[in-house]
Design an enzyme around this catalytic site. Structure first.
Site, PDB file in Angstrom:
ATOM      1  N   ASP A   1       7.833   9.350 -16.428  1.00  0.00           N
ATOM      2  CA  ASP A   1       9.025   8.936 -15.708  1.00  0.00           C
ATOM      3  C   ASP A   1       8.971   9.261 -14.228  1.00  0.00           C
ATOM      4  O   ASP A   1       9.849   8.853 -13.477  1.00  0.00           O
ATOM      5  CB  ASP A   1      10.272   9.590 -16.322  1.00  0.00           C
ATOM      6  CG  ASP A   1      10.652   8.907 -17.623  1.00  0.00           C
ATOM      7  OD1 ASP A   1      10.127   7.808 -17.872  1.00  0.00           O
ATOM      8  OD2 ASP A   1      11.448   9.465 -18.382  1.00  0.00           O
TER       9      ASP A   1
ATOM     10  N   ASP B   1     -12.285 -11.068  14.683  1.00  0.00           N
ATOM     11  CA  ASP B   1     -13.438 -11.955  14.626  1.00  0.00           C
ATOM     12  C   ASP B   1     -12.888 -13.367  14.839  1.00  0.00           C
ATOM     13  O   ASP B   1     -11.706 -13.613  14.613  1.00  0.00           O
ATOM     14  CB  ASP B   1     -14.115 -11.837  13.259  1.00  0.00           C
ATOM     15  CG  ASP B   1     -15.239 -12.841  13.088  1.00  0.00           C
ATOM     16  OD1 ASP B   1     -16.073 -12.942  14.004  1.00  0.00           O
ATOM     17  OD2 ASP B   1     -15.264 -13.522  12.052  1.00  0.00           O
TER      18      ASP B   1
ATOM     19  N   CYS C   1      14.245  23.801  -6.190  1.00  0.00           N
ATOM     20  CA  CYS C   1      13.578  22.605  -6.721  1.00  0.00           C
ATOM     21  C   CYS C   1      13.250  21.665  -5.565  1.00  0.00           C
ATOM     22  O   CYS C   1      14.151  21.201  -4.871  1.00  0.00           O
ATOM     23  CB  CYS C   1      14.479  21.903  -7.731  1.00  0.00           C
ATOM     24  SG  CYS C   1      13.801  20.325  -8.260  1.00  0.00           S
TER      25      CYS C   1
ATOM     26  N   ASP D   1      20.730  18.678  -5.303  1.00  0.00           N
ATOM     27  CA  ASP D   1      19.322  18.339  -5.536  1.00  0.00           C
ATOM     28  C   ASP D   1      19.190  16.918  -6.073  1.00  0.00           C
ATOM     29  O   ASP D   1      18.388  16.120  -5.588  1.00  0.00           O
ATOM     30  CB  ASP D   1      18.709  19.330  -6.521  1.00  0.00           C
ATOM     31  CG  ASP D   1      17.259  18.997  -6.820  1.00  0.00           C
ATOM     32  OD1 ASP D   1      16.427  19.142  -5.916  1.00  0.00           O
ATOM     33  OD2 ASP D   1      16.976  18.567  -7.950  1.00  0.00           O
TER      34      ASP D   1
END
Length: 732
Positions: free
Chosen positions: A58, A436, A392, A714
């Site tokens: 996941d 080029d 975290c 978080d």
């Protein structure tokens, strides 16, 4: 998400949200592991290569956790988990398949064979059951709390334990496999600590928010893989092969070069093929981003995955199994994951010390005030646990790879393949582009405009000799000469001892005599000097036909500019990107093209001259080299980034850091704009991730925020970072 237990069954598992890339450090990111893979063997220079298919990842942190578990095994030379294609690859000296499978099973993951069918997806109810269960238990707990505090507390404890069990179990597995600072560990410690100090409601809320983040994580992962899944779905599982006048349905893996196949109107090509039917239209938009169907004639190559628009067509298979256009693109995607950007590597190193440092700070916050200042243990344990959750680094770890993966996916949708984050980062810094000429600024299909033989030889004889020498050559000028002879229905003799002369031309033995085809200026041709000057001044390329050192005549060819060349150069100038032409063609022909586009140029360059010119230009500012031929490959390697036109040679495509599959030069402008947008996105993501962490660090120490807000922050930061990265997919 769910994590397989030791018996291959699925157990509820909660992990915080993360997005769509190969995240750097599994230990540092919020994710849990539900990975399964596939073992296939192949010989490798460092021993034997084993590969498995990995399902259930996941987030890319799962990939790093798998790597961690396998890397600790004795005898492993190298291990890679390719998140985009869900593949585990292990190089080892001995057969370690059993050890790998055992190690990953102990870490909470399962493996399956690479060729095995996809595992059936769980029902949505089963998939969301952990979340639904926790929401219901949370609601019941709140209700009981309002009427009976003791029963409410017991209900919150029960809710916490139900949510905590799979997380704590996975944390122990990951610790045993070497992932000591995974989010599962942080969540387990925080939830147990919250229960210990009586913050039962917050302990349960932390787990609920965690599970919501996990569901968002699964959504982000599926969005990340949509492009790859769509690409893999382009190839049908079976093909109709014609053999001895009979049709037979066969698996596409049984097709071999030379087989003749039939594709119905609306059907997709199972392999790269050469069209045998008189003509047909093909939809190649899924591969090149070209929205208009492409007309193909007999003998034209058509890539696997293209759709026959309006008729039944017959083709000759050109590609081996696993080597079609789609397979090559998938390989590029796998290689892209291996080529991480410098900023990704920096974030990786930073995240390795970030979580342990935050844990140390949390421990000090918990111990110092009560021990030194007689402060309340419960208050400072609570603050320490909150800081633990702030530790975290999910949002930080994914801030860069989420943006880079979105950038790479957005580029691929537009027919631009960029080989990894390092190339994307370098592309965003480019302020010069060297082109080029033939096949890059021009369409690469020159035509013969004039044939001027010397006295005593006819135009047909001159063209026949030139075509004999050039037959089989891949250079556009050579192919134009051969094509002209074929159109004139000339009998082309077989040449022997054909030999390319680097930077000069090509020679061969024709009817026992040495014949050389070279650029004007590479061999004395006094009798044709005036004519050559006149032709070159008109922007034409002139080649000499020389037999036994006698010039037999000249052939003039001219290419046409790509339709979007002038627009692309103008848009590059608007971006502050300066262009220059580096070509092996004659100065007059180069000047004609350069004048039309308003570019500077350097002409008459050998491959080593191009390398020197690119190196000099690159010293002043980052330079991209765009080319399509073998002679461009060294210069592309010397540039900050090499970009190949999709119609180029295999050598050019292999050497390049990026490729334009649709051959539209405006795609180069879009690539640079996208690379710069990706850089800006990364800066925004890092600011969001670190900014929110910093704010909640301060508010936690001041007692303004608690456990559940720390988790919400978080998860919120991770959602914001991912959503911001996904904006790149919507760029036009």
């Amino acid at each position: 998400m769910s994590t397989p237990d030791n018996h291959g069954k699925k157990a509820p598992q909660f992990a915080a949200f993360k997005p769509l890339t190969t995240v750097q450090n599994a230990n540092d990111c919020c994710c849990d592991g539900a990975c399964s893979s596939t073992p296939t063997l192949s010989e490798n220079v460092s021993g034997t290569r084993y590969s498995w298919k990995v399902s259930g990842m996941d987030c890319a942190a799962c990939a790093r956790k798998v790597e961690n578990a396998v890397r600790q095994l004795a005898g492993v030379n190298q291990v890679q988990v390719l998140f985009a294609t869900e593949k585990l690859v292990v190089d080892a000296d001995n057969d370690i398949r059993a050890q790998v499978e055992s190690a990953l099973q102990k870490a909470g993951y399962s493996l399956r064979d690479e060729q095995a069918a996809e595992e059936p997806q769980a029902s949505r109810l089963k998939e969301n059951l952990p979340l639904i269960t926790l929401i219901v238990m949370m609601a019941i707990s709140w209700g009981l709390e309002q009427f009976n505090h003791p029963f409410g507390q017991l209900a919150f404890i029960a809710t916490t334990l139900v949510g905590l069990y799979p997380i704590a179990r996975q944390a122990l597995r990951l610790i045993k496999s070497g992932s000591y600072f995974a989010i599962e560990t942080l969540m387990s410690v925080a939830a147990i600590g919250a229960l210990f100090i009586g913050a039962t409601a917050e302990a349960a809320m932390v787990l609920l928010l965690f599970l919501i983040g996990e569901r968002l994580e699964g959504w982000a992962a599926s969005r990340a893989r949509q492009g790859v899944s769509a690409l893999m779905a382009l190839k049908p599982e079976t093909a109709t092969r014609l053999r001895k006048g009979e049709r037979e349905e066969v698996a596409i893996n049984s097709l071999r070069p030379g087989d003749v196949i039939e594709v119905a109107a609306g059907g997709r090509l199972p392999a790269d093929g050469k069209l045998l039917s008189p003509f047909a239209s093909f939809d190649e938009s899924a591969l090149t981003g070209e929205s208009i169907p492409v007309e193909r004639a007999t003998g034209d190559k058509v890539p696997a995955g293209a759709t026959s628009v309006d008729r039944l067509v017959t083709l000759e298979v050109l590609s081996e199994p696993g080597a079609s256009a789609i397979d090559r693109i998938l390989k590029l995607i796998e290689e892209a994951e291996e080529r991480r950007a410098p900023i990704e590597r920096f974030i990786d190193r930073f995240s390795r010390i970030y979580t342990p440092a935050i844990m140390a700070v949390a421990l000090l916050v918990t111990l110092v005030p009560p021990l030194l200042f007689a402060a309340s243990w419960q208050e400072w344990i609570y603050k320490g646990l909150t800081l633990l959750l702030i530790g975290c680094p999910c949002a930080l770890v994914i801030s860069t790879p989420a943006a880079i993966t979105s950038g790479l996916a957005a580029a691929a949708r537009r027919g631009a393949l960029i080989k990894g984050g390092a190339a994307l980062e370098q592309l965003g810094r480019v302020t010069q582009v060297a082109f080029d000429k033939t096949g890059t600024l021009t369409v690469g299909k020159p035509r013969v405009t004039a044939i001027h033989p010397a006295t005593g030889i006819s135009e047909s004889e001159l063209l026949t000799l030139a075509a004999a020498v050039e037959q089989g050559a891949t250079h556009p000028l050579a192919q134009a000469i051969v094509r002209e002879a074929q159109v004139a229905e000339l009998a082309i003799p077989t040449a022997e001892s054909q030999r390319a002369l680097v930077g000069s031309g090509i020679e061969a033995q024709v009817n026992g005599e040495r014949v050389l085809i070279c650029a004007a200026g590479k061999h004395p041709a006094d009798a044709f000097t005036g004519l050559i000057n006149e032709l070159e001044s008109a922007g034409q390329t002139v080649v000499l036909v020389v037999r036994n050192d006698d010039v037999l005549g000249v052939i003039a060819l001219q290419d046409t500019l790509r339709a979007d060349a002038a627009t692309a150069i103008s848009e590059l100038n608007a971006l502050g990107v300066k262009g220059v032409i580096l070509t092996g063609d004659n100065p007059r022909a180069a000047a004609a093209i350069a004048g039309e586009l308003g570019l500077e140029f350097k002409a008459g360059l050998l491959p080593e001259d191009k390398v020197k010119a690119v190196t000099e230009l690159n010293q002043h500012a980052p330079l991209a080299m765009v080319g399509d031929g073998i002679n461009d490959a060294p210069a592309m390697k010397a540039a900050a980034i090499g970009i190949a036109m999709g119609s180029g040679t295999d050598v050019a495509l292999e050497t390049a850091d990026a490729a334009l599959t649709h051959n539209h030069l405006r795609g180069l402008v879009q690539m640079i704009e996208l690379a710069r947008a990706t850089h800006a996105n990364i800066r925004q993501n890092i600011t969001i991730a670190l900014g929110l962490k910093g704010i909640f660090l301060v508010t936690t120490l001041l007692g303004m925020t608690g456990l559940w807000l720390a988790v919400l922050a978080d998860t919120g930061a991770t959602v914001l970072v991912t959503a911001n990265a996904l904006r790149l997919l919507r760029r036009r």
